[in-house]
Design a protein around this motif. Structure first.
Motif, PDB file in Angstrom:
ATOM      1  N   ARG A   1      71.135  55.374  29.712  1.00 33.95           N
ATOM      2  CA  ARG A   1      71.213  55.598  31.150  1.00 33.95           C
ATOM      3  C   ARG A   1      69.995  54.953  31.779  1.00 33.95           C
ATOM      4  N   THR A   2      70.107  54.657  33.066  1.00 34.26           N
ATOM      5  CA  THR A   2      69.007  54.016  33.764  1.00 34.26           C
ATOM      6  C   THR A   2      68.042  55.055  34.307  1.00 34.26           C
ATOM      7  N   ASP A   3      66.815  54.623  34.488  1.00 34.59           N
ATOM      8  CA  ASP A   3      65.787  55.483  35.048  1.00 34.59           C
ATOM      9  C   ASP A   3      66.018  55.604  36.551  1.00 34.59           C
ATOM     10  N   PRO A   4      66.194  56.819  37.094  1.00 38.43           N
ATOM     11  CA  PRO A   4      66.462  56.962  38.522  1.00 38.43           C
ATOM     12  C   PRO A   4      65.354  56.415  39.407  1.00 38.43           C
ATOM     13  N   GLU A   5      64.143  56.323  38.888  1.00 39.73           N
ATOM     14  CA  GLU A   5      63.038  55.818  39.694  1.00 39.73           C
ATOM     15  C   GLU A   5      62.960  54.288  39.672  1.00 39.73           C
ATOM     16  N   GLY A   6      63.093  53.694  38.492  1.00 44.78           N
ATOM     17  CA  GLY A   6      62.923  52.249  38.383  1.00 44.78           C
ATOM     18  C   GLY A   6      64.196  51.471  38.142  1.00 44.78           C
ATOM     19  N   GLY A   7      65.321  52.171  37.888  1.00 48.21           N
ATOM     20  CA  GLY A   7      66.577  51.480  37.693  1.00 48.21           C
ATOM     21  C   GLY A   7      66.758  50.851  36.323  1.00 48.21           C
ATOM     22  N   LYS A   8      65.818  51.050  35.403  1.00 48.60           N
ATOM     23  CA  LYS A   8      65.908  50.485  34.067  1.00 48.60           C
ATOM     24  C   LYS A   8      65.930  51.597  33.026  1.00 48.60           C
ATOM     25  N   ALA A   9      66.589  51.301  31.895  1.00 49.97           N
ATOM     26  CA  ALA A   9      66.621  52.274  30.810  1.00 49.97           C
ATOM     27  C   ALA A   9      65.232  52.405  30.193  1.00 49.97           C
ATOM     28  N   ARG A  10      65.009  53.528  29.518  1.00 49.44           N
ATOM     29  CA  ARG A  10      63.718  53.789  28.892  1.00 49.44           C
ATOM     30  C   ARG A  10      63.896  54.031  27.394  1.00 49.44           C
ATOM     31  N   ALA A  11      62.872  53.689  26.653  1.00 52.47           N
ATOM     32  CA  ALA A  11      62.800  54.007  25.230  1.00 52.47           C
ATOM     33  C   ALA A  11      61.705  55.045  25.048  1.00 52.47           C
ATOM     34  N   HIS A  12      61.969  56.033  24.198  1.00 49.97           N
ATOM     35  CA  HIS A  12      61.006  57.105  23.941  1.00 49.97           C
ATOM     36  C   HIS A  12      60.576  57.026  22.477  1.00 49.97           C
ATOM     37  N   LEU A  13      59.275  56.971  22.258  1.00 47.14           N
ATOM     38  CA  LEU A  13      58.726  56.896  20.902  1.00 47.14           C
ATOM     39  C   LEU A  13      58.228  58.268  20.469  1.00 47.14           C
ATOM     40  N   TYR A  14      58.703  58.706  19.301  1.00 43.28           N
ATOM     41  CA  TYR A  14      58.278  59.986  18.730  1.00 43.28           C
ATOM     42  C   TYR A  14      57.488  59.710  17.452  1.00 43.28           C
ATOM     43  N   LEU A  15      56.441  60.481  17.264  1.00 43.21           N
ATOM     44  CA  LEU A  15      55.607  60.380  16.072  1.00 43.21           C
ATOM     45  C   LEU A  15      55.675  61.707  15.327  1.00 43.21           C
ATOM     46  N   ASP A  16      56.260  61.658  14.127  1.00 45.51           N
ATOM     47  CA  ASP A  16      56.457  62.874  13.324  1.00 45.51           C
ATOM     48  C   ASP A  16      57.128  63.975  14.138  1.00 45.51           C
ATOM     49  N   GLY A  17      58.162  63.573  14.890  1.00 48.34           N
ATOM     50  CA  GLY A  17      58.978  64.542  15.610  1.00 48.34           C
ATOM     51  C   GLY A  17      58.464  64.963  16.962  1.00 48.34           C
ATOM     52  N   ARG A  18      57.338  64.378  17.425  1.00 44.83           N
ATOM     53  CA  ARG A  18      56.775  64.748  18.720  1.00 44.83           C
ATOM     54  C   ARG A  18      56.709  63.532  19.643  1.00 44.83           C
ATOM     55  N   HIS A  19      57.008  63.782  20.917  1.00 42.69           N
ATOM     56  CA  HIS A  19      57.042  62.701  21.899  1.00 42.69           C
ATOM     57  C   HIS A  19      55.661  62.078  22.038  1.00 42.69           C
ATOM     58  N   HIS A  20      55.571  60.797  21.681  1.00 43.68           N
ATOM     59  CA  HIS A  20      54.288  60.117  21.611  1.00 43.68           C
ATOM     60  C   HIS A  20      54.054  59.170  22.779  1.00 43.68           C
ATOM     61  N   ALA A  21      55.115  58.460  23.209  1.00 41.36           N
ATOM     62  CA  ALA A  21      54.982  57.496  24.306  1.00 41.36           C
ATOM     63  C   ALA A  21      56.372  57.146  24.813  1.00 41.36           C
ATOM     64  N   GLU A  22      56.428  56.515  25.984  1.00 43.73           N
ATOM     65  CA  GLU A  22      57.695  56.030  26.514  1.00 43.73           C
ATOM     66  C   GLU A  22      57.451  54.769  27.326  1.00 43.73           C
ATOM     67  N   SER A  23      58.513  53.997  27.511  1.00 44.23           N
ATOM     68  CA  SER A  23      58.374  52.739  28.228  1.00 44.23           C
ATOM     69  C   SER A  23      59.724  52.307  28.764  1.00 44.23           C
ATOM     70  N   LYS A  24      59.703  51.635  29.917  1.00 47.10           N
ATOM     71  CA  LYS A  24      60.907  50.978  30.390  1.00 47.10           C
ATOM     72  C   LYS A  24      61.215  49.805  29.468  1.00 47.10           C
ATOM     73  N   LEU A  25      62.493  49.459  29.364  1.00 42.74           N
ATOM     74  CA  LEU A  25      62.897  48.338  28.525  1.00 42.74           C
ATOM     75  C   LEU A  25      62.764  47.011  29.270  1.00 42.74           C
ATOM     76  N   PRO A  26      62.410  45.944  28.571  1.00 39.96           N
ATOM     77  CA  PRO A  26      62.089  45.876  27.144  1.00 39.96           C
ATOM     78  C   PRO A  26      60.742  46.532  26.837  1.00 39.96           C
ATOM     79  N   ALA A  27      60.658  47.139  25.659  1.00 36.04           N
ATOM     80  CA  ALA A  27      59.466  47.888  25.279  1.00 36.04           C
ATOM     81  C   ALA A  27      58.837  47.293  24.027  1.00 36.04           C
ATOM     82  N   ALA A  28      57.518  47.458  23.932  1.00 36.60           N
ATOM     83  CA  ALA A  28      56.776  47.034  22.730  1.00 36.60           C
ATOM     84  C   ALA A  28      55.719  48.093  22.465  1.00 36.60           C
ATOM     85  N   PHE A  29      55.978  48.952  21.476  1.00 42.67           N
ATOM     86  CA  PHE A  29      55.074  50.056  21.164  1.00 42.67           C
ATOM     87  C   PHE A  29      54.142  49.663  20.019  1.00 42.67           C
ATOM     88  N   PRO A  30      52.827  49.683  20.222  1.00 43.25           N
ATOM     89  CA  PRO A  30      51.900  49.444  19.106  1.00 43.25           C
ATOM     90  C   PRO A  30      51.947  50.618  18.134  1.00 43.25           C
TER      91      PRO A  30
END
Length: 216
Positions: free
Chosen positions: A57-86
């Protein structure tokens, strides 16, 4: 230089996570959610598991989909797509097309690329299981999806070329084109649906090409 510029832009899109727990994938979420995993050694003798959760689904604020990064089961970071998580030893790159994901890869510092592992209960995971357990059937499905995409896009572009060639500047400089194919509206619609289904199936395998883009 271009890669560095893209990485800097991607870094600006990343925001910190809130620590919430990763929710299990439910069967009714298959059309609306993709979930991938990346287990990595953390250098201290234990294994760290990253998970990338992508709601379709798209982000209601920016109109783009988001990716959510979890680390060992916990929400670590998020980004609009395209995303590049270090992450440890490299970067997780995520990109979407009109029909699903076209990229969800771990790129090491040395430049090696590895596809992340889809959740077994996701649509991508179920498609991967068919490929693993029934290779002949998987090959047939792959061939059929590519054929549907090729035929649908090819015939529609062939018919579209005729009205485009009649635009005065184009007709004066290149000439007009008469399509040898004239299909009824219902068949054109069926071909468009078939091309979309073909691209969707390919997206389940993170396959994407110029032909998929044309199918949009």
């Amino acid at each position: 230089m271009i890669d560095n510029w893209r990485q800097r832009r991607a870094a600006k899109r990343i925001t910190s996570g809130d620590g919430r727990a990763l929710k299990r994938l439910r069967w009714w979420q298959l059309p609306f959610r993709a979930l991938y995993y990346l287990p990595l050694p953390d250098g201290g003798g234990r294994r760290t598991v990253y998970a990338v959760d992508i709601p379709r689904r798209t982000d209601p604020e920016g109109g783009k989909a988001r990716a959510h990064l979890y680390l060992d089961g916990r929400h670590h970071a998020e980004s609009k797509l395209p995303a590049a998580f270090p992450v440890e030893g490299g970067t997780i790159e995520v990109a979407a097309s009109a029909f699903g994901l076209k990229r969800c890869h771990y790129v090491t510092i040395a430049g090696a690329e590895h596809r992340l592992i889809p959740d077994p209960k996701s649509a991508e995971g179920r498609r991967a299981r068919i490929e693993r357990e029934h290779p002949a059937l998987s090959h047939s499905i792959s061939f059929l999806s590519a054929l549907m995409l090729l035929v649908g896009v090819g015939l529609n572009l062939l018919q579209l070329a005729e009205p485009v060639s009649q635009i005065p500047p184009i007709a004066e400089n290149i000439g007009t084109f008469e399509s040898p194919v004239r299909l009824p509206i219902w068949l054109n619609f069926a071909l468009a649906v078939g091309a979309a289904l073909g691209s969707t199936e390919r997206a389940l395998r993170l396959r994407h090409s110029v032909l998929d883009q044309a199918g949009k």
